[in-house]
Design an enzyme around this catalytic site. Structure first.
Site, mmCIF file in Angstrom:
data_model
loop_
_atom_site.group_PDB
_atom_site.id
_atom_site.type_symbol
_atom_site.label_atom_id
_atom_site.label_comp_id
_atom_site.label_asym_id
_atom_site.label_seq_id
_atom_site.Cartn_x
_atom_site.Cartn_y
_atom_site.Cartn_z
ATOM 1 N N SER A 129 0.926 -1.228 -0.059
ATOM 2 C CA SER A 129 -0.071 0.015 -0.138
ATOM 3 C C SER A 129 0.929 1.234 -0.120
ATOM 4 C CB SER A 129 -0.970 0.062 1.201
ATOM 5 O OG SER A 129 -1.315 1.353 1.540
ATOM 6 N N TYR A 154 -1.999 -0.625 11.070
ATOM 7 C CA TYR A 154 -2.072 -1.205 9.783
ATOM 8 C C TYR A 154 -1.012 -0.916 8.859
ATOM 9 C CZ TYR A 154 -3.712 -1.372 4.702
ATOM 10 O OH TYR A 154 -3.712 -1.820 3.592
ATOM 11 N N LYS A 158 2.053 -3.139 6.766
ATOM 12 C CA LYS A 158 2.421 -3.280 5.460
ATOM 13 C C LYS A 158 3.968 -2.948 5.266
ATOM 14 C CE LYS A 158 -1.460 -4.435 3.841
ATOM 15 N NZ LYS A 158 -1.572 -5.873 3.069
HETATM 16 P P1 NAD Z 1 -11.046 -6.956 1.637
HETATM 17 O O1 NAD Z 1 -11.400 -6.865 2.896
HETATM 18 O O2 NAD Z 1 -12.140 -6.894 0.781
HETATM 19 O O3 NAD Z 1 -10.328 -8.371 1.337
HETATM 20 C C1 NAD Z 1 -9.474 -8.871 1.931
HETATM 21 C C2 NAD Z 1 -10.170 -10.405 2.283
HETATM 22 O O4 NAD Z 1 -9.040 -11.343 2.883
HETATM 23 C C3 NAD Z 1 -11.495 -10.640 3.065
HETATM 24 O O5 NAD Z 1 -12.010 -11.487 1.963
HETATM 25 C C4 NAD Z 1 -11.013 -11.387 3.962
HETATM 26 O O6 NAD Z 1 -12.235 -12.228 4.689
HETATM 27 C C5 NAD Z 1 -9.785 -12.213 3.834
HETATM 28 N N1 NAD Z 1 -9.027 -12.390 5.003
HETATM 29 C C6 NAD Z 1 -8.425 -11.695 6.012
HETATM 30 N N2 NAD Z 1 -7.638 -12.175 6.585
HETATM 31 C C7 NAD Z 1 -7.688 -13.387 6.507
HETATM 32 C C8 NAD Z 1 -6.951 -14.607 6.703
HETATM 33 N N3 NAD Z 1 -6.065 -14.738 7.842
HETATM 34 N N4 NAD Z 1 -7.092 -15.742 6.147
HETATM 35 C C9 NAD Z 1 -7.788 -15.978 4.889
HETATM 36 N N5 NAD Z 1 -8.559 -14.882 4.505
HETATM 37 C C10 NAD Z 1 -8.360 -13.577 5.039
HETATM 38 O O7 NAD Z 1 -9.777 -6.133 1.213
HETATM 39 P P2 NAD Z 1 -9.276 -5.680 -0.208
HETATM 40 O O8 NAD Z 1 -9.664 -4.061 -0.275
HETATM 41 O O9 NAD Z 1 -9.869 -6.653 -1.200
HETATM 42 O O10 NAD Z 1 -7.778 -5.687 0.087
HETATM 43 C C11 NAD Z 1 -6.920 -6.697 -0.243
HETATM 44 C C12 NAD Z 1 -5.490 -6.150 0.229
HETATM 45 O O11 NAD Z 1 -4.839 -5.104 -0.442
HETATM 46 C C13 NAD Z 1 -5.235 -6.241 1.597
HETATM 47 O O12 NAD Z 1 -4.142 -6.580 1.900
HETATM 48 C C14 NAD Z 1 -5.355 -4.509 1.817
HETATM 49 O O13 NAD Z 1 -4.411 -4.399 2.887
HETATM 50 C C15 NAD Z 1 -4.649 -4.437 0.445
HETATM 51 N N6 NAD Z 1 -4.656 -2.828 0.151
HETATM 52 C C16 NAD Z 1 -6.121 -2.285 0.194
HETATM 53 C C17 NAD Z 1 -6.302 -1.041 -0.157
HETATM 54 C C18 NAD Z 1 -7.869 -0.426 -0.229
HETATM 55 O O14 NAD Z 1 -8.212 0.594 0.049
HETATM 56 N N7 NAD Z 1 -8.700 -1.530 -0.507
HETATM 57 C C19 NAD Z 1 -5.310 -0.259 -0.291
HETATM 58 C C20 NAD Z 1 -3.895 -0.836 -0.268
HETATM 59 C C21 NAD Z 1 -3.699 -1.951 0.041
HETATM 60 C C1 UD1 Z 2 -5.893 4.543 3.498
HETATM 61 C C2 UD1 Z 2 -4.462 4.171 3.222
HETATM 62 C C3 UD1 Z 2 -4.308 3.044 2.216
HETATM 63 C C4 UD1 Z 2 -5.046 2.022 3.036
HETATM 64 C C5 UD1 Z 2 -6.445 2.070 2.896
HETATM 65 C C6 UD1 Z 2 -7.276 1.064 3.661
HETATM 66 C C7 UD1 Z 2 -3.101 6.198 2.860
HETATM 67 C C8 UD1 Z 2 -2.561 7.304 1.994
HETATM 68 N N1 UD1 Z 2 -3.850 5.276 2.105
HETATM 69 O O1 UD1 Z 2 -6.431 5.111 2.530
HETATM 70 O O2 UD1 Z 2 -2.841 2.785 1.764
HETATM 71 O O3 UD1 Z 2 -4.708 0.733 2.083
HETATM 72 O O4 UD1 Z 2 -6.413 3.447 3.998
HETATM 73 O O5 UD1 Z 2 -8.646 1.364 4.014
HETATM 74 O O6 UD1 Z 2 -2.826 6.132 4.011
HETATM 75 N N2 UD1 Z 2 -13.021 10.474 3.661
HETATM 76 C C9 UD1 Z 2 -13.657 11.561 3.839
HETATM 77 N N3 UD1 Z 2 -14.981 11.218 4.412
HETATM 78 C C10 UD1 Z 2 -15.176 9.677 4.693
HETATM 79 C C11 UD1 Z 2 -14.056 8.751 4.244
HETATM 80 C C12 UD1 Z 2 -12.939 9.431 3.850
HETATM 81 O O7 UD1 Z 2 -13.628 12.788 3.904
HETATM 82 O O8 UD1 Z 2 -16.305 9.389 5.292
HETATM 83 C C13 UD1 Z 2 -11.343 11.024 3.187
HETATM 84 C C14 UD1 Z 2 -10.302 10.728 3.851
HETATM 85 O O9 UD1 Z 2 -10.031 11.885 4.813
HETATM 86 C C15 UD1 Z 2 -9.246 10.695 2.983
HETATM 87 C C16 UD1 Z 2 -9.938 10.257 1.686
HETATM 88 O O10 UD1 Z 2 -11.356 10.262 1.829
HETATM 89 O O11 UD1 Z 2 -8.679 11.866 2.445
HETATM 90 C C17 UD1 Z 2 -9.897 8.859 1.208
HETATM 91 O O12 UD1 Z 2 -9.869 7.953 2.272
HETATM 92 P P1 UD1 Z 2 -10.141 6.387 2.381
HETATM 93 O O13 UD1 Z 2 -11.031 6.028 1.378
HETATM 94 O O14 UD1 Z 2 -10.520 5.962 3.760
HETATM 95 O O15 UD1 Z 2 -8.826 5.967 1.976
HETATM 96 P P2 UD1 Z 2 -7.235 6.473 2.703
HETATM 97 O O16 UD1 Z 2 -7.521 6.739 3.983
HETATM 98 O O17 UD1 Z 2 -6.676 7.445 1.499
#
Ligand code: NAD
Ligand code: UD1
Length: 342
Positions: A129, A154, A158
């Protein structure tokens, strides 16, 4: 699926994993999903079936459970690559439950690597991330930027996972860490999208649920940042573009003949957009009513971050195809579909 390469997809019932499974199938791979359904249910698995016409090969279990993983590797392998999405991802919750986050996110990685080693599986693609950078000194941020102290447990998980992968790669692992910026949107078919359990933390699901009438109003967290409109700036990337980069990373790793690989790529569009810009784009492109207020800053938020995607563009021959408008339209179509089905 005959001789198609098998790919283990942990967390494949979740948001990004499920979209990646669809792209893997389209590219001729045979994904095997492992998920404990702790942060998801079977809705997206059904979506995969609807989009591809194939019943996903799903095994319910925990990535910290070595016996379970061994069973999957024995009965479903050999895997040519493991894509590791499974993790908890709520920044706020991680502050409340740091032990749970370290236990799940780091624990899963360690167990998985041990099982991979025992079964001779070397290729690994990790869901990292942009949070690893904290608030970077230079924007757009490239992969050489130092990791600042993580803002949350969190973020720390990572950073730790990347460090573990960098350390172990010398013993025969071939690893790519993909540092996602802000994934948004849904599959264009509206069969799959983001499905947070409970009140969404992330911006776009909160927006779509508010426009759908499930939440009273959106709060924009702060308009006094040092940005043109005062709200935070992020690099919003369509989830299907993000899914696609995993397929490109797989091909890239397969072509690389080195025994030990550790490489990290920023995955973003390279364009920063503010929260208020996104809110206004949602209203303009969908025509939906979206009540919102400006509230205080959310603790832990970085002011602005967006990617320098030069490395991923050139090495993986990937660039984002969808616009923010596309992503918001698709997210809205998915939300409406969910509403109808309930
Ligand atoms: P998500 O929560 O939709 O998917 C994660 C999945 O992993 C879920 O289905 C959950 O049930 C499963 N899981 C969690 N712990 C587990 C375990 N111990 N064993 C088996 N399954 C398990 O999240 P996502 O948005 O699809 O994110 C996927 C990956 O990407 C994560 O590693 C997250 O940290 C990373 N990531 C997400 C974002 C974002 O904003 N969505 C941004 C950056 C990185
Ligand atoms: C963060 C992390 C990202 C991580 C993700 C997981 C950073 C830069 N990014 O994303 O790497 O994997 O969380 O969840 O740390 N916001 C509002 N109102 C809301 C919700 C969000 O204003 O109700 C704003 C937040 O303040 C932020 C932006 O929208 O500025 C995006 O927020 P969000 O979707 O939660 O993602 P990040 O926090 O950027």
């Amino acid at each position: 699926m005959g001789n198609s390469p098998k790919i283990l997809v942990t967390g494949g019932a979740g948001y990004i994993g499920a979209h990646t499974v669809v792209e893997l199938m389209a590219a001729g791979y045979d994904p095997v999903i492992v998920d404990n359904l702790s942060a998801s249910d079977k809705t997206l698995l059904a979506g995969i079936h609807q989009i591809t016409g194939k019943v996903p090969n799903f095994h319910q279990g925990d990535c910290r459970d070595k016996a379970f993983l061994n069973f999957v590797f024995k009965t479903q392998g050999p895997f040519s690559c493991v894509m590791h999405f499974a993790a908890f991802k709520s920044v706020g919750e991680s502050v409340q439950k740091p032990l749970l986050y370290h236990q799940n996110n780091v624990g899963s990685l360690l167990t998985l690597l041990e099982v991979m080693e025992e079964h001779g599986v070397k290729d690994f693609i990790f869901s990292s991330s942009c949070t690893v950078y904290g608030q970077p000194d230079n924007i757009p941020v490239d992969e050489r930027a130092p990791f600042k102290r993580a803002e949350s447990p969190y973020g720390a998980t990572k950073q730790l996972c990347e460090r573990i992968l960098e350390d172990v790669h010398t013993t025969g692992f071939r690893v790519i860490s993909l540092r996602y910026f802000n994934p948004i949107g849904a599959h264009p078919s509206a069969f799959m999208g983001e499905l947070p359990i409970g009140v969404p933390n992330n911006l776009v699901p909160f927006i779509t649920q508010t426009a759908a009438g499930l939440r009273k109003k959106l709060t924009v967290f702060g308009n006094d940042y040092n940005t043109p409109d005062g709200s935070c700036i992020r690099d919003f990337i369509h989830v299907v573009d993000l899914a696609d980069v995993h397929v490109k990373a797989l091909v890239y790793l397969a072509k690389d003949s080195r025994k030990n690989v550790y490489d990290a790529f920023n995955v973003g569009t390279g364009k920063g957009a503010s929260v208020l810009e996104l809110v206004n784009t949602f209203i303009r492109t969908t025509g939906a009513a979206l009540p919102f207020v400006i509230g205080p800053r959310r603790p832990g938020d970085v002011e602005k971050v967006y990617a320098d995607p030069t490395k991923v563009n050139s090495a993986l021959k990937w660039s984002a195809k969808y616009s923010m408008e596309d992503a918001l339209k698709h997210a809205w179509a998915w939300e409406q579909k969910l509403l109808k089905s309930h």
